[in-house]
Design an enzyme around this catalytic site. Structure first.
Site, short mmCIF file in Angstrom:
data_model
loop_
_atom_site.label_atom_id
_atom_site.label_comp_id
_atom_site.label_asym_id
_atom_site.label_seq_id
_atom_site.Cartn_x
_atom_site.Cartn_y
_atom_site.Cartn_z
N SER A 1 0.85 -1.19 0.00
CA SER A 1 0.00 0.00 0.00
C SER A 1 0.89 1.25 0.00
O SER A 1 2.12 1.15 0.08
CB SER A 1 -0.90 0.00 1.23
OG SER A 1 -0.11 0.24 2.37
N LYS A 2 0.23 2.37 -0.06
CA LYS A 2 0.92 3.66 -0.17
C LYS A 2 2.00 3.86 0.90
O LYS A 2 3.01 4.51 0.64
CB LYS A 2 -0.10 4.79 -0.04
CG LYS A 2 -0.66 5.21 -1.38
CD LYS A 2 -1.23 6.61 -1.26
CE LYS A 2 -1.69 7.16 -2.59
NZ LYS A 2 -0.75 6.98 -3.68
#
Ligand code: GLU
Length: 469
Positions: free
Chosen positions: A244-245
């Site tokens: 994820s980010k």
């Protein structure tokens, strides 16, 4: 039968790097087998799908060199066909109309919960219903699931990555394929589309594995040949959590912005979950030759940004100078660094040396900034501190000596060596002030290359400006 694969993203956001890898595997598999690779935009969720996301997906695929072989299919445009198949299943007795109200369904769920058993829909009361007895509720269409006594009692899929996977028919229930408003459900639409697009291999993330059993119900009920399935493991971050980010860049176009080359990203992604011994650099044509699903592992792979960066450096050094120059100039323009035609020519002249030291196009652009400007470049603090009166005197003297120098790279190198020898100083004592004057920094490509790329006039202007500062 010719192999046909498809990448089927939902346009609800940017193209995730995991999606890019799925697209790449579909592309490579199809190419390896001399088949076609298609794209289907799964935009039936009207609330969450956006035109910007569609465009981003198309741009990302274009950048990665993974544009499909045929125009993209938009799932939303095929609803009539999805409904047609649902009605056909109904006509064939493979599906039935179910008239449960939302309240009745909620009550069934609550009852299962109170008895601590998983909810399993039971539509037996509708199957033999005489249409004239139908309640005044808009019905849905449900496809009949296989029963525990059917066949082996299991639904079995021979997955090309996961091996044999099976689920007991006792766990499957009659799935809604057409809602009461006439719109198809997602799992039904996917099957109809894959069938109509003549997809032979469905390669997708293993988060879709459980959907496969439900999709098989529609294939089997229609008597359609099921495609081969290959569920590939997801990509995780270094800590083992789903990527994820917070791990770093995840959008395909973020990598472009950060200065990665698409071929490096593809090479890296291909090796993430698929390997060919220790071979690290595998260009596209070789990848097509080598790729097969047999080499895809079952364990989730971990994204290693440092490895990607390294690989990008390898590709950068091998990339065509003209192409790199074009990209670097575009980045400099975006960063509002002013330059003219001469500046652009100088970047290209120095590119073979610049690219030796950069890992990304962004690094390359910032390393090239001093070359494009007209006149003395901005000087960093370290360089400014080293520009002592002795250094300035050296530069003034050197300027005299260089006036007659032939402006060819090899000659400049020997010219500088001769100068150091004549003056009885080390080459570094000449090169360092010169580097500061020409580049505004203490680090740069070889100084003879910089001199040559700047050209006599620009180089002399910079040397004299620094000498007189
Ligand atoms: N649209 C699905 C997704 O974006 C993919 C479904 C499929 O490949 O069958 O996750």
């Amino acid at each position: 039968m010719s192999v046909r694969t498809r990448f089927a993203p939902s346009p609800t956001g940017y193209l995730h790097i995991g999606g890019a890898r799925t697209a790449l595997f579909n592309y490579l598999f199809a190419r390896h087998h001399g088949g076609q690779y298609l794209l289907r935009i799964e935009d039936t969720d009207r609330q969450r799908s956006t035109q910007e996301a569609v465009q981003q997906i198309l741009d990302s695929l274009d950048w990665l060199g993974l544009s499909p072989d045929e125009p993209p299919v938009f799932q939303s445009g095929r609803e009539a066909r999805h409904a047609e198949v649902a009605r056909e299943l109904l006509a064939r007795g493979k599906a039935y109309l179910a008239y449960d109200t939302p309240e009745e369904l909620a009550a069934m769920r609550a009852e299962a919960e109170s008895q601590k058993r998983p909810f399993k829909y039971d539509g037996s009361r509708w199957m033999a219903l005489d249409p004239k007895d139908a309640p005044s509720v808009a019905p849905v269409i449900r496809v009949r699931a296989p029963r525990p006594g059917d066949g082996s009692g299991d639904t079995v899929v021979q997955d090309l990555v996961q091996g044999e996977v099976r689920v007991s028919n006792a766990e499957l229930d009659d799935m809604i394929i057409l809602r009461s408003d006439g719109t198809p459900t997602y799992l039904h639409a996917v099957v109809v589309d894959d069938h109509d697009m003549r997809i032979t291999h469905v390669i997708r993330g293993d988060d879709h594995l459980t959907n496969t059993f439900r999709q098989c119900m529609v294939y089997d009920a229609m008597g359609w040949h099921r495609p081969r399935f290959a569920h590939i493991p997801l990509i995780h971050g270094a800590d083992g959590a789903k990527l994820s980010k917070r791990h770093g860049a995840v959008g395909a176009l973020e990598f472009r912005e950060q200065g990665f080359l698409p071929e490096a990203v593809c090479n890296y992604l291909m090796r993430l979950g698929w390997g060919h011994g220790d071979e690290e650099v595998i260009p596209r044509d070789k990848a097509i030759q080598l790729f097969d699903l047999a080499g895809v592992g079952r364990a989730a792979s971990r994204m290693d940004y440092a490895k990607l960066l390294h690989l990008n450096g390898v590709y950068l050094r091998a990339a065509d100078d003209e192409r790199l120059t074009r990209d670097v100039l575009a980045r400099l323009a975006k960063h509002e660094v002013p330059f003219g035609t001469l500046g652009a020519e100088r970047v290209q002249a120095l590119m073979p040396d610049l690219k030796e030291r950069a890992k990304t196009l962004e690094e390359l652009a910032s390393a090239a900034a001093f070359v494009v400007v007209e006149g003395p470049p901005p000087m960093d603090a370290k360089a400014a501190a080293l520009l002592t009166p002795e250094a300035k005197a050296r530069l003034a003297d050197l300027a005299q000596f260089l006036t007659d120098a032939p402006w060819e790279r090899q000659d400049l190198e020997s010219w500088l060596r001769d100068y150091a020898e004549v003056k009885g100083v080390k080459l570094g004592q000449v090169a360092q002030p010169l580097r500061i004057a020409l580049t505004g920094s203490t680090q740069s490509p070889p100084i003879d290359a910089v001199l040559w790329a700047l050209g006599r006039t620009e180089a002399m202007d910079r040397i004299l400006a620094a000498a007189e500062e």
